[in-house]
Design an enzyme around this catalytic site. Structure first.
Site, PDB file in Angstrom:
ATOM      1  CD  GLU A 120      -2.195  -1.116   2.914  1.00  0.00           C
ATOM      2  OE1 GLU A 120      -2.105  -0.290   3.710  1.00  0.00           O
ATOM      3  OE2 GLU A 120      -2.040  -2.410   3.394  1.00  0.00           O
ATOM      4  CB  CYS A 157      25.161  48.074   9.846  1.00  0.00           C
ATOM      5  SG  CYS A 157      26.630  47.379   9.756  1.00  0.00           S
ATOM      6  CB  CYS A 182      25.019  45.297  12.461  1.00  0.00           C
ATOM      7  SG  CYS A 182      24.283  44.520  11.069  1.00  0.00           S
ATOM      8  CE  LYS A 213      10.377   7.264   6.157  1.00  0.00           C
ATOM      9  NZ  LYS A 213       9.233   8.438   6.689  1.00  0.00           N
ATOM     10  CE  LYS A 270       5.114   5.066   6.896  1.00  0.00           C
ATOM     11  NZ  LYS A 270       5.206   6.301   7.347  1.00  0.00           N
ATOM     12  CB  CYS A 287      28.568  42.350   9.445  1.00  0.00           C
ATOM     13  SG  CYS A 287      28.312  43.793  10.345  1.00  0.00           S
ATOM     14  CG  ASP A 340       3.834  12.369   4.863  1.00  0.00           C
ATOM     15  OD1 ASP A 340       3.651  12.052   6.130  1.00  0.00           O
ATOM     16  OD2 ASP A 340       4.484  13.328   4.415  1.00  0.00           O
ATOM     17  CB  CYS A 360      27.287  44.751   6.700  1.00  0.00           C
ATOM     18  SG  CYS A 360      25.648  44.348   7.534  1.00  0.00           S
ATOM     19  CE1 TYR A 363      -3.443   1.898   9.497  1.00  0.00           C
ATOM     20  CE2 TYR A 363      -3.188   3.568   8.119  1.00  0.00           C
ATOM     21  CZ  TYR A 363      -2.940   3.371   9.330  1.00  0.00           C
ATOM     22  OH  TYR A 363      -2.598   3.860  10.136  1.00  0.00           O
TER      23      TYR A 363
HETATM   24  S1  IVH Z   1      -0.027   0.372   8.865  1.00  0.00           S
HETATM   25  C1  IVH Z   1       1.251  -1.390  12.758  1.00  0.00           C
HETATM   26  N1  IVH Z   1      -0.749   1.563   6.495  1.00  0.00           N
HETATM   27  O1  IVH Z   1       2.503   5.147   8.859  1.00  0.00           O
HETATM   28  C2  IVH Z   1       1.557  -0.261  11.811  1.00  0.00           C
HETATM   29  N2  IVH Z   1       0.101   2.806   8.117  1.00  0.00           N
HETATM   30  O2  IVH Z   1       4.937   4.457  11.293  1.00  0.00           O
HETATM   31  C3  IVH Z   1       0.030   0.010  11.432  1.00  0.00           C
HETATM   32  N3  IVH Z   1       0.586   5.277   7.504  1.00  0.00           N
HETATM   33  O3  IVH Z   1       1.523   5.732  12.036  1.00  0.00           O
HETATM   34  C4  IVH Z   1       0.348   1.029  10.133  1.00  0.00           C
HETATM   35  N4  IVH Z   1      -0.135   4.763   5.561  1.00  0.00           N
HETATM   36  O4  IVH Z   1       0.164   6.639  10.360  1.00  0.00           O
HETATM   37  C5  IVH Z   1      -0.043   1.639   7.774  1.00  0.00           C
HETATM   38  N5  IVH Z   1      -1.179   2.199   4.169  1.00  0.00           N
HETATM   39  C6  IVH Z   1      -0.738   2.406   5.561  1.00  0.00           C
HETATM   40  C7  IVH Z   1      -0.114   3.536   6.146  1.00  0.00           C
HETATM   41  C8  IVH Z   1       0.340   3.760   7.510  1.00  0.00           C
HETATM   42  C9  IVH Z   1       0.436   5.711   6.426  1.00  0.00           C
HETATM   43  C10 IVH Z   1       1.201   5.526   8.640  1.00  0.00           C
HETATM   44  C11 IVH Z   1       0.604   5.406   9.924  1.00  0.00           C
HETATM   45  C12 IVH Z   1       1.491   4.952  11.054  1.00  0.00           C
HETATM   46  C13 IVH Z   1       2.641   5.318  10.377  1.00  0.00           C
HETATM   47  C14 IVH Z   1       3.671   3.970  10.506  1.00  0.00           C
END
Ligand code: IVH
Length: 674
Positions: A119, A416, A436, A321, A121, A430, A123, A413, A232
């Site tokens: 999935e 000043c 200044c 990441k 991640k 400076c 933000d 500067c 999720y």
């Molecule tokens: S699973 C046990 N799925 O990422 C972990 N987390 O450090 C359960 N996050 O605090 C998280 N998208 O807020 C999961 N598809 C996704 C996610 C997701 C974003 C965030 C979540 C969590 C952090 C994990």
């Protein structure tokens, strides 16, 4: 309170019909982006429903009238998560992911490829929703994973979150659903456009804006933002037959009318997962939400249960990441900024670009050598990189401009007009000191800052006016300001002037570490100030200490000792200290004693990851004040590692070496006990 009239059947029918119509139009508007009626017509339906609900006492937690927000709450109520909300282990490269999968298969005793649910991640901010009998009962933030805050009033305003689950009869069930609340890119852009026009301000990035919105006491503020949620996972699930896989869980969430991310994918084996991550990275700019990686989870729930979890993260999932994001931008100009100590730094003014989750329009070029290394001229197009929360950086020139303006260090500067001098090999300075205005402004700002004298309400704009008008020539002048005098400045009303005078008044009673920070001695930050205060106990012994005596303090080396001596050998600084004392600034003497008697003497701590309640420097200062040493890397000599959110390799190393690890809550408790 008036007693509601008994509702005749016809009214109940009308209420039901209005609720259905409103939900239908909500969906057309918020989810499908295809409104069928005007805003005014929608408001009329809602007003009618509200009136009937009030008159006949027909309010209900799943009514669409609950979505508009309500009166502010006095404060947040803490909630305990029955099942802790964990975070995820991280992989920063394909190799790290492969190591994770090999380790996991070995632990589970499985040979061959297994299924993973991959999935994006997202933000945003993790949120837990609890439904009882299918009706939304509680929304909560993750908090520290064990205790969060009750934000039910805010989650009700989010249109992606059903107030009642759809589909099968859920009487007798209690279901917790977890997911990510976020602001989509389009929603964020529209919000910023409105904020720019109406309030002359902009929000920095979608994540922080969503995090701020979800923690409002006044839910009407939350309701104004187009927050979304992707669910999720399931947490608590009582009175319910659970599916066998995560993928089927998503189907269930969909059936209940919750939003799930359609960009998920079932992948068999590590190679397929890596392919998913590569493709997601390519797709990243086209997604309507910000992501910072992918999450790869074992699909079979029985296998998840078998693998279990560590104190921080499940063993069946990993976050991959993404590398730092890069964008190109044109350099419109290079300006020179004068720092608090007179350092002159070139700053590139860029055509604004959205990179790594924030809009960047200025970025430091550090020094002239860096400009030479980049071969940068005004008019060039450059690559801007931003990783995580790191300050954006120019990494390379990719196209030279048609008309290239060479960047030169000014001879005088910019603030000043005093001569600019080279200090060491690369740093220009400076040396006019507090003559200044730029340095004076910054030293006042520093003096008032949170870790120093903590004077609330003394903002940048006001400091500029106070310094430029000559009202404040040095920080001691702050203590002579009256409310009448302050009220005459731009954007200051009588009330804020009075508040500021009381904040200044309050700052008179301070502590020695704060006072030392406020003096702005070169390289004396929070941790060194705490160590100096603990060692010398009061200002006089510190002022009289020679370089050798100063170096007995942990954290103080030859260079810092020299800066401290230079500061106290300067007669202007001594006059300033006298003036501040005469203005009533005072502090109690610190408890001294040899550092060996301090509770954490002889212990070495390492801080890693992000702490929510303290900055890294504040945490360091607290530890140093208790006698500990704070090191930058983990080794066998480390006594303890404090791991905040998103801790990475240092945490892994600490686990390998079996060093004591404290999470943020444990660390706070530990500080309190020490
Ligand atoms: S699973 C046990 N799925 O990422 C972990 N987390 O450090 C359960 N996050 O605090 C998280 N998208 O807020 C999961 N598809 C996704 C996610 C997701 C974003 C965030 C979540 C969590 C952090 C994990």
């Amino acid at each position: 309170m008036s007693i509601p009239d008994d509702a005749p059947a016809s009214v109940r029918r009308e209420v039901d019909s209005l609720r259905e119509q409103i939900e239908f139009h909500n969906r057309q508007y918020h989810t499908l982006d295809r409104p069928r009626i005007t805003d005014a017509e929608f408001d009329a339906l809602l007003a009618k429903l509200e009136e009937l609900e009030t008159r006949y006492g027909l309010q209900s937690p799943d009514s669409p009238t609950q979505r508009v927000g309500s009166e502010p709450l006095p404060g947040f109520v803490e909630v305990r998560h029955e099942i802790p909300m964990l975070s995820l282990e991280k992989a920063f490269s394909e190799e790290e992911f492969v190591q994770f999968e090999t380790r996991t298969l070995k632990r589970a005793g499985i040979e061959g490829a297994i299924e993973y649910c991959c999935e994006p991640k997202v933000d945003g901010v993790a949120v837990s929703l609890v439904y009882r009998d299918g009706v939304l009962e509680r929304g909560a933030t993750r908090g520290d994973g064990v205790n969060g805050e009750d934000i039910t009033h805010n989650v009700r305003t989010i249109h992606d979150i059903p107030l009642r689950l759809e589909g099968s009869d859920l009487t007798g069930t209690r279901i917790e659903i977890r997911g990510e609340v976020f602001l989509g890119k389009q929603g964020f852009a529209a919000l910023n456009e409105r904020a720019r026009e109406e309030e002359d301000r902009t929000y920095v990035n979608p994540r922080n804006t969503a995090a701020g919105a979800i923690r409002q006491l006044d839910s009407r503020n939350t309701a104004r933002l187009p927050l979304q949620m992707y669910c999720y996972s399931l947490g608590v699930a009582e009175g319910l037959d659970l599916p066998e896989t995560l993928f089927e869980t998503f189907d269930l969430l969909d059936q209940w009318g919750l939003k799930t991310n359609a960009d998920r994918q079932l992948c068999t084996g590590a190679d397929a997962c890596l392919e998913y991550c590569r493709r997601l990275l390519e797709k990243r700019p086209d997604l309507d939400y910000e992501i910072d990686g992918a999450v790869i989870k074992i699909n079979r729930l029985d296998l998840q249960r078998e693998l279990g979890q560590t104190a921080r993260s499940p063993r069946w999932a990993i976050a991959w990441k993404f590398p730092a994001e890069e964008k190109s931008a044109k350099v419109l100009a290079v300006d020179f900024q004068v720092g608090r100590m007179g350092t002159i730094t070139p700053v590139a003014r860029l055509e604004p670009v959205f990179v790594g989750g924030v809009t960047v329009s200025n970025t430091s070029l550090h020094n002239m050598d860096e400009i030479e290394r980049l071969g940068l001229c005004v008019g060039d197009t450059v690559i801007v990189r931003r990783a995580g929360d790191v300050i954006p950086q120019i990494v390379q020139v990719i196209e030279q401009g048609d008309e290239r303006g060479e960047v030169e260090m000014p001879k005088a500067c910019p603030a000043c007009n005093s001569p600019v001098e080279l200090d060491g090999d690369i740093q220009y300075r400076c040396n006019a000191g507090l003559i200044c205005p730029a340095q004076r402004r910054q030293s006042v700002g520093h003096f008032a800052s949170r870790t120093a004298m903590d004077i609330e309400g003394l903002g940048e704009k006001l400091i500029e006016q106070l310094v430029d008008s000559g009202t404040v020539k040095n920080v001691a002048d702050l203590y002579r300001l009256s409310a009448e005098e302050l009220a005459a400045f731009e954007r200051m009303g009588p009330k804020s002037a009075e508040n500021l005078v009381s904040a200044i008044e309050k700052s008179r009673n301070t502590s020695l570490p704060r006072f030392l920070i406020a003096l702005g001695i070169r390289e004396v930050g929070d941790a060194t100030a705490a160590a100096l205060a603990a060692h010398f106990g009061d200002l006089e012994p510190l002022m009289n200490a020679d370089a050798e005596a100063l170096q007995e303090v942990p954290d103080v080396g030859e260079v810092v000792a020299r800066h401290i001596r230079e500061f106290f050998d300067n007669s202007e600084n001594l006059e300033l200290i006298t003036a501040l004392r005469e203005a009533g600034v005072n502090w109690p003497a610190e408890e001294t004693g040899t550092r060996d008697s301090l509770p954490l003497a002889g212990q070495t701590f390492v801080l890693t990851g992000t702490l929510e309640r303290l900055t890294r420097n504040e945490a360091k200062a607290k530890l140093v004040a208790l006698g500990a040493k704070v090191a930058g890397s983990v080794s066998a000599r480390t006594s303890c590692v404090v791991a905040g959110e998103s801790a990475g390799s240092k945490l892994t190393k600490a686990e390998e070496l079996e060093i004591r690890i404290l999470n943020e809550q444990e660390f706070m408790d530990f500080l309190e006990r020490s």
